[in-house]
Design an enzyme around this catalytic site. Structure first.
Site, PDB file in Angstrom:
ATOM      1  CG  HIS A 282      -8.021   8.256   0.538  1.00  0.00           C
ATOM      2  ND1 HIS A 282      -8.053   9.545   0.788  1.00  0.00           N
ATOM      3  CD2 HIS A 282      -6.944   7.841   0.471  1.00  0.00           C
ATOM      4  CE1 HIS A 282      -7.071  10.072   0.706  1.00  0.00           C
ATOM      5  NE2 HIS A 282      -6.026   9.121   0.407  1.00  0.00           N
TER       6      HIS A 282
ATOM      7  CG  ASN B  24      -1.708   1.350   1.505  1.00  0.00           C
ATOM      8  OD1 ASN B  24      -1.743   2.109   0.433  1.00  0.00           O
ATOM      9  ND2 ASN B  24      -2.606   1.175   2.206  1.00  0.00           N
TER      10      ASN B  24
END
Length: 399
Positions: free
Chosen positions: A183, A7
């Site tokens: 997001h 990530n």
């Protein structure tokens, strides 16, 4: 099935190694302040009930260098958790922008990489580093499936009146200009956690993701209905280096009267603005230290940051026609007690009333820091994008 999750944010790289479907990671870690002085690696290995931590401080120039150091920590020394790279079955990559091409987990091919590259201009702080991490992982884990999980996927449920811009339709149909939102993996995860915690499937939530990148999302009954980031991840809230919302007239002015090129404007608004541009650092912890010493620009940066969040809470409360909870998550949302308090101050008219003592005592996990009679719950929920990514990868690999 061993699934390594990568990530990569604009200045950070988080990772976790899972033996799916077991939800607890074998190893996890964080590389912080990439490209900033004081770069830092924290690597954790879990063995039974014991936890072993390795910490390193050294300047890390870019995400490629950071990932190479992470891979060495996973495979070398007494705390190695894999014998060879072939022990990894799949690598799940968070990719910020997928445009309208990707709405779910996707096996990475040359064509997928080309699509990610074509979207560089829309996510200049993320898609390039996402692709770099994919390429490093492909070189290292040659037998593993590489899977992309796109930030834009969760926001595919946003209705047309929210995702369309008020410009001629041809620009949407021919150029794909619309709100995509970002997001999404984080907002999806924390909103699902909130629904379970509230025991209320039909819920109205506002999820506030505050990290180096910041976004806020209105969620009705588990589906995104509006979000602050738009065509790219530049709009909305003030961020670490990004300006957030700005009048387009400013861009015209800088081109016409100051001679700015498009590259200069992109650099200005994506890499030189936000907390960095106003307060002198892209890291909220640095801004706090400067503000505590009386630095007026750092104090202003904190005020601007909180003010933008308040504006969006009010707007999304109107869109949702009320709310059951607001959620703070990500690096700043979970760790900056004073920012949470500033954001929630003077929002009692919306039913948001914080228990300031409880807020100051927060030390992890899911916690309600509202007063007992607050109409709206104030939840702090640590995001776990990595587990969400691993779960989506695992489901894809089972198909």
């Amino acid at each position: 099935m061993n699934i390594l999750v990568i990530n990569s944010g604009s200045s950070s790289l988080k990772y976790q190694l899972f033996n799916m479907p077991v939800p607890s990671p074998i190893s996890s870690g964080l590389v912080e302040r990439i490209g900033i002085e004081g770069s830092y690696i924290k690597h954790i290995v879990f063995k039974g009930t014991e936890k072993f931590i390795i910490e390193k401080t050294a300047f890390i120039a870019d995400h490629g260098e950071g990932l190479k150091q992470v891979l060495a920590l996973l495979s070398e020394g007494e705390l190695a958790v894999i014998a060879t790279p072939d022990d990894i079955n799949a690598v799940g990559h968070r990719v910020v922008h997928g445009g309208e091409n990707f709405s779910g987990p996707t096996l990475i091919t040359a064509e997928v990489k080309d699509q990610i590259k074509k979207l560089f201009s829309l996510a200049p702080l993320h898609n390039p580093v996402n692709l770099k991490c994919i390429e490093v992982a492909e070189e290292t884990f040659t037998k593993a499936s590489q899977v992309a999980i796109f930030d834009t996927a969760f926001h595919q449920s946003i209705p047309q009146q929210a995702f369309r811009y008020a410009i001629p339709e041809q620009y949407y149909k021919e150029e794909g200009i619309r709100v995509y939102g970002f997001h999404g993996t984080s907002h999806k995860y924390v909103s699902e956690q909130a629904v379970q915690w509230l025991d209320k499937k039909e819920s109205k939530l506002i999820s506030i993701h505050l990290g180096n990148g910041c976004s806020i999302t209105a969620i009705r009954n588990g589906k995104s209905v509006d979000t602050s980031m738009g065509f790219g991840p530049l709009s909305g809230l003030m961020m670490g280096t990004r300006s957030g919302d700005i009048d387009p007239s400013v861009i015209f002015h800088l081109i016409e009267h100051a001679g700015y090129s498009l590259n200069q404007l992109s650099t200005l608004f994506n890499k030189e603005s936000g907390l960095l541009g106003v307060g002198g650092s892209s890291d909220m912890r640095d801004i706090r230290k400067l503000a505590a010493s009386g630095d007026e620009q750092a104090i202003l940066a904190l005020e601007l940051y909180a003010y933008r969040i308040k504006k969006f809470i009010g707007a999304y409360a109107a869109i949702l026609n009320g709310m059951d909870a607001i959620i703070f998550t990500a690096g700043v949302g979970e760790n900056d007690r004073d920012m949470r308090e500033t954001v929630c101050d003077e929002l009692a008219y919306l039913g948001i009333e914080m228990d300031k003592e409880a807020n100051q005592k927060y030390n992890g996990g899911i916690m309600d820091v509202s007063v007992s009679n607050s109409k709206v719950k104030i939840l702090i929920i640590p995001t776990n994008e990595e587990y969400e990514i691993a779960s989506q990868c695992y489901r894809l690999m089972q198909m």
